[in-house]
Design a protein around this motif. Structure first.
Motif, mmCIF file in Angstrom:
data_model
loop_
_atom_site.group_PDB
_atom_site.id
_atom_site.type_symbol
_atom_site.label_atom_id
_atom_site.label_comp_id
_atom_site.label_asym_id
_atom_site.label_seq_id
_atom_site.Cartn_x
_atom_site.Cartn_y
_atom_site.Cartn_z
ATOM 1 N N PRO B 331 0.607 -1.114 -0.124
ATOM 2 C CA PRO B 331 0.060 0.055 -0.087
ATOM 3 C C PRO B 331 0.923 1.292 0.191
ATOM 4 C CG PRO B 331 -0.761 -1.604 1.562
ATOM 5 C CD PRO B 331 0.439 -2.019 1.016
ATOM 6 N N ARG B 332 2.190 1.203 0.702
ATOM 7 C CA ARG B 332 2.867 2.421 0.729
ATOM 8 C C ARG B 332 3.443 2.643 -0.581
ATOM 9 N NH1 ARG B 332 2.803 0.276 5.863
ATOM 10 N NH2 ARG B 332 2.728 1.901 7.606
ATOM 11 N N ASP B 333 3.912 1.547 -1.334
ATOM 12 C CA ASP B 333 4.326 1.534 -2.643
ATOM 13 C C ASP B 333 3.320 2.505 -3.868
ATOM 14 O OD1 ASP B 333 6.638 0.475 -1.678
ATOM 15 O OD2 ASP B 333 6.225 -1.543 -2.714
ATOM 16 N N ILE B 334 2.167 1.949 -3.540
ATOM 17 C CA ILE B 334 1.030 2.699 -4.431
ATOM 18 C C ILE B 334 0.910 3.997 -4.145
ATOM 19 C CG2 ILE B 334 -1.460 2.688 -4.544
ATOM 20 C CD1 ILE B 334 -1.300 -0.543 -4.179
ATOM 21 N N LEU B 335 1.038 4.401 -2.541
ATOM 22 C CA LEU B 335 0.750 5.750 -2.486
ATOM 23 C C LEU B 335 2.062 6.814 -2.896
ATOM 24 C CD1 LEU B 335 -0.665 5.354 1.256
ATOM 25 C CD2 LEU B 335 -2.046 6.195 -0.816
ATOM 26 N N LYS B 336 3.206 6.063 -2.913
ATOM 27 C CA LYS B 336 4.384 6.770 -3.341
ATOM 28 C C LYS B 336 4.303 6.696 -5.035
ATOM 29 C CE LYS B 336 7.073 5.241 0.716
ATOM 30 N NZ LYS B 336 7.978 4.103 1.177
ATOM 31 N N ALA B 337 3.517 5.875 -5.274
ATOM 32 C CA ALA B 337 3.459 6.160 -7.044
ATOM 33 C C ALA B 337 2.418 7.062 -7.524
ATOM 34 C CB ALA B 337 3.212 4.620 -7.365
ATOM 35 N N ILE B 338 1.904 7.855 -6.602
ATOM 36 C CA ILE B 338 0.740 8.615 -6.902
ATOM 37 C C ILE B 338 1.552 9.958 -7.108
ATOM 38 C CG2 ILE B 338 -1.325 10.025 -6.174
ATOM 39 C CD1 ILE B 338 -2.227 7.234 -4.957
ATOM 40 N N PRO B 339 1.481 10.662 -8.236
ATOM 41 C CA PRO B 339 2.243 12.123 -8.368
ATOM 42 C C PRO B 339 1.761 12.846 -7.369
ATOM 43 C CG PRO B 339 1.567 10.794 -10.505
ATOM 44 C CD PRO B 339 0.942 10.118 -9.436
#
Lengths: 521, 424
Positions: B331-339
């Motif tokens: 989930p953290r990776d996904i959030l970090k992928a959001i510009p």
């Protein structure tokens, strides 16, 4: 013992209905603790009539006054982890100080903190290291209460070589006496602040705790200032990885060593020299096996790691200690490292090679005493068969005599484990040392429990005869004065003075005294 | 296993109280060190895992009888498992399993919690935990062009779960979820009105038979439909399918994905591109059932033996679930992928995260305690400067949303899927 409805209402008026209970399931949580089976023959000691949770000094005072009025025996505890915290032969009212959990002040300049009883070592450490300071650690680990360990129970730990042990750290103290009056000890008694335990104002620290502490038998300490010592590490201790084997980064201003000595005398001489230099942050005497326990995730992994070790290896690592130096600057660290190297060379001490994992684990253990809890893992429970404060050379002497003259036959019988001549120990800041021989036993095996009772009784008997102190952890893990009675004839009948203090301060004898003294009828 | 099978664990409890706080070395701010909502709220030792271990032993020894006070002490707990993580830092005990078996024993002995009874009645009648009509279960997908299994076959099944299916405010999340799958070319279907509860929450409430029943039902239904992969946005369903079914010996031969895992897969393989900026400062709340509780079950059968005198070891060697193998980084990776998105961490995260408050039947039977627990988390989120709290579970989002309304805290609550949608 049951509470009359009038007494219950009176207590309820003090703490409010949410903070008092007489629900049996809740009460059983206040009479169950490790080692109860050794002292009282069952996991459960006497069930209390109720439990109260005060939120401040006024409420504590109110409870104590109600107890005096209705002749209710009471005893306070903080974390409630140490055996004397909650167990007794006869029921009493536990005063659970959990709601009193605030750090009231950190005085950076004068190096002290003012805390309430539920503030633990880790709790205070977490905040003080942000200001470059640290409290004394406690042997039973980071969850130990600062107030309990400094004012009410023995309280020594891995970092005491630099901080002194808990009993030497209190300054100003707020003390709800057994009769409900409040005594402010030291400078606090003249409204001069918290900075001194000895005045201007009454200096009663000796009476308040003495060597081993009254274990709740002399009223309730509600606030204390404790000394802090410089911390040269970062503002927070970083751990990485996964439980239960977190990786710890050893801060750059600290260095950790695992030392192996050639003999008892070699250990004594070498450690005295190292301590003499005043460079130690922490020091813990224990076998290398304890270090291995810190880096193995379970007994199974530990056993898998050590089971094929040749027996001579245990013998070789019998006299060992973990040790940590700290420094305020890189230059000072360099000097201290060189000094350690020189001393190790001079005394031909082996520095056991460690990987980062073990070094990190020892670092955290030396700062907080976290590793002790793992002793419970070994067999499910343990007790200290001997716990003594002595001069350095005497420490080795106690371990040897106990191992040879007491432990050997019990270990041969196979019902308890005593680790031979490899006790747990630490250095105290006043040039003394502390030694504890851990007795691991199986609480599910009645023979093992009985063997534990027997070995403790034998220590209680022999230690005073040998003039090597008192048994049962200097009496503070001894219910009903068992160890004290054995020691009194050899120690100027000190109990008669304790009993006078008890009678004077607790005229109605309501401050429950299973783990302190009771005046003769 | 039954409560009596854990008697040794209960006996070996030392009363250290580690179960009440996060692992000591993880403490960085003393305002946020409690890890057990139950003892933090009610204070008596009995409201901690240690206290419940004692109560379990008392019950087995007939020292105590069932009372309302005792039942409240047992059931005013989210069963979030944080205590289990802290306990196992230094001990090899199973406090969470003791608490689970204690609840099962209560129910077997006919000691029912008033607040749970309508929920269980609804479950038995309508196959869901929200006391709604089974026929309405698939309504959230009305108007969407998606395949609904009705005796048909599908390799990928999107399982919405009871909360998302019946909580209208959460429908946008599941609608987004299924649309994302569709746009990514995944041929996913839903079961609509035929979808049934996972049984996990009922199990946490002590109803073991319901878990077995729904495991049997669901596994058969998936088998009949030829399902090879299940994707669910509900952390509780995910944990039930992946862990609890395995625990009771009914591990499905199917790949189980939480929606975040599937999203992460789509993002990392380039199928899903997050392009739009979402300039918001968020903090991520680890749902207990996606985090520590979703660690795979470890089966062990053997015996305790003593070595080197009194040391207890196991034959064969036993591994313990210590909470670290849950879903934390994805989930953290996904959030970090959001510009444009700024992720800040709270003090209690990953395996030692504070619970949202809704689990274990607390939301149903003790709603005020559920909201209190959520409000404590909102304070923490605000303290780290977050403008929004993001989670990956409908139960968390519901309880946080309710707590925001109750407390008036100025903070947004998102499901991670909502933010991904904004970035698409």
């Amino acid at each position: 013992m049951t509470l009359s409805s009038e007494a219950y209402r009176a207590l309820e008026d003090v703490v409010g209905p949410e903070n008092i209970s007489e629900e049996p399931a809740i009460l059983d949580g206040y009479c169950f603790i490790w080692a109860n089976e050794v002292h009282f023959g069952d996991k459960f000691s006497a069930r209390p009539p109720a439990v109260v949770l005060p939120g401040n000094t006024k409420e504590v005072q109110g409870i104590v006054k109600v107890c005096n009025r209705f002749n209710i025996k009471y005893r306070a505890h903080a974390s409630g982890w140490e055996v004397p915290a909650i167990s007794a032969k006869e029921p009493f009212l536990p005063v659970d100080l959990r709601r009193m959990n605030r750090i009231l002040e950190i005085d950076r300049k004068n190096k002290f903190a003012v805390v309430e009883p539920y503030v633990s070592v880790q709790f205070l450490l977490t905040e003080t290291i942000k200001q470059g300071l640290r409290p004394a650690s406690v042997g039973c680990g980071p969850s130990a209460s600062i107030i309990a360990s400094s004012t009410s129970h023995f309280g020594c730990g891995t970092s005491n070589v630099s901080t002194d042990y808990g009993g030497r750290t209190p300054l100003g103290i707020e003390w709800v006496l057994p009769d409900g009056n409040i005594l402010r000890v030291g400078s606090l008694g003249t409204d001069s602040g918290w900075f001194s335990g000895d005045g201007p104002g009454p200096s009663l620290r000796g009476i308040m705790r003495g060597l081993s502490g009254p274990n709740g038998g002399l009223g309730i300490i509600t606030r204390t200032a404790v000394k802090l010592t410089p911390w040269y590490g970062p503002a927070s201790i970083k751990a990485r990885g996964k439980p239960n084997l977190y990786d710890y980064d050893v801060p750059e201003n600290l260095r950790v060593y695992q030392l192996i000595f050639q003999s008892r005398e070699h250990m004594t001489d070498s450690l005295m020299s190292i301590v003499e230099e005043g460079i130690a942050h922490g020091l813990q005497r224990c076998g290398v096996a304890v270090s291995v326990m810190l880096v193995t995730e379970s007994n199974d992994e530990f056993w898998d790691t050590v089971k094929d070790s040749p027996p001579e290896m245990a013998e070789m690592y019998k006299f060992a200690a973990s040790f940590m130096v700290d420094a305020a600057s890189p230059g000072e660290l360099k000097y201290r490292e060189q000094l350690v190297e020189k001393l190790l060379d001079k005394y031909e001490v082996m520095s056991f090679p460690m990987d980062d994992k073990m070094m990190g684990a020892l670092f955290y253990n030396l700062v907080t005493g976290q590793g002790t809890q793992r002793i419970f893992r070994v067999s499910g429970s343990f007790l200290s068969a001997v716990g003594a404060q002595e001069a350095w050379d005497t420490m080795g002497h106690i371990s040897r005599r106990c191992a040879e003259e007491i432990w050997a036959k019990y270990e041969a019988a196979g019902k308890i484990g005593l680790a031979g001549e490899s006790p747990w120990g630490t250095a105290l800041g006043d040039w003394g040392s502390h030694v504890e021989s851990v007795c691991v036993y199986d609480q599910l095996d009645p023979e093992s429990v009985q063997a534990t009772r027997d070995v403790i009784a034998e220590v209680d008997e022999l230690l005073p005869k040998w003039s090597l102190g008192m048994g049962s952890f200097e009496g503070c893990l001894s219910p009903a004065e068992a160890a004290q009675k054995k020691a009194a004839p050899y120690c100027l009948d000190f109990m008669s003075y304790e009993k006078k203090v008890k009678k004077l301060f607790d005229p109605n004898l309501v401050s429950e005294s299973t783990w302190y003294v009771t005046p003769d009828k | 296993m039954a409560l009596k099978d854990f008697e040794k664990d209960m006996m070996r409890d030392s009363r250290c109280s580690y179960c009440k706080v996060i692992p000591h070395v993880m403490m960085t701010d003393t305002r946020f060190i409690d890890v057990c909502p139950s003892v933090a709220r009610f204070n008596f030792h009995g409201f901690s895992a240690g206290g419940r271990m004692v109560a379990g032993l008392s019950l087995l020894r007939n020292r105590i009888e069932y009372t309302d006070g005792f039942l409240d002490m047992i059931f005013q707990c989210q069963m979030d498992g944080a205590c289990d993580v802290s306990c196992k830092i230094d001990r090899d005990l199973e406090p969470l399993q003791v608490m689970q078996e204690l609840r099962i024993k209560c129910i077997e002995d006919g000691q029912l919690i008033a607040g749970h009874m309508p929920v269980l009645e609804g479950l038995r009648k309508e196959d869901n935990m929200l006391q709604r009509k089974k026929a309405d279960r698939g309504k959230w997908a009305d108007g969407l062009d998606i395949k609904e299994l009705a005796g048909g076959k599908a390799e990928v099944l999107f399982h919405a779960g009871c909360r998302y299916s019946f909580d209208e405010e959460l429908w946008p999340t599941v609608k987004t979820g299924i649309n994302i799958l569709k746009e990514a070319g995944v041929d996913a279907a839903i079961m609509g009105k035929d979808e049934a509860c996972c049984g996990g929450r009922a199990y946490e409430m002590g109803y073991e038979a319901e878990l077995i029943k729904y495991a049997d039902h669901n596994i058969q239904a998936w088998k009949t439909a030829g399902v090879k992969t299940i994707v669910t946005p509900c952390s509780c369903c995910y944990q039930t399918f992946k862990v609890l079914y395995d625990k009771i010996g009914k591990k499905p031969e199917i790949e189980i994905y939480h929606f975040t895992e599937y999203l992460d897969k789509l993002i990392k393989e380039g199928t899903l591109k997050l392009k739009k900026k979402v300039p918001i400062k968020v903090t991520y709340h680890d749902p207990c059932h996606l985090g520590r509780l979703s660690e795979p079950w470890i089966h062990w059968s053997g015996k305790e033996i003593k070595v080197a005198g009194q040391m207890i070891v196991h034959d064969p060697a036993k591994k313990y679930r210590r909470g670290a193998e849950g879903v934390y980084d994805i989930p953290r990776d996904i959030l970090k992928a959001i510009p444009g998105l700024n992720l800040v961490e709270m003090y209690r995260i990953r395996e030692y995260a504070w619970c949202c408050g809704s689990g274990g039947g607390v939301k149903e039977a003790y709603p005020e305690f559920a909201l209190w627990t959520a409000a404590e988390r909102l304070k923490e989120a605000k303290d780290v400067g977050a403008d929004a709290l993001v989670s990956a579970c409908g139960w968390c989002k519901r309880n946080f949303t309710d707590a925001v309304k109750e407390t008036g805290k100025k903070i947004e609550v998102y499901d991670i899927v909502d933010l991904v949608q904004e970035a698409l």
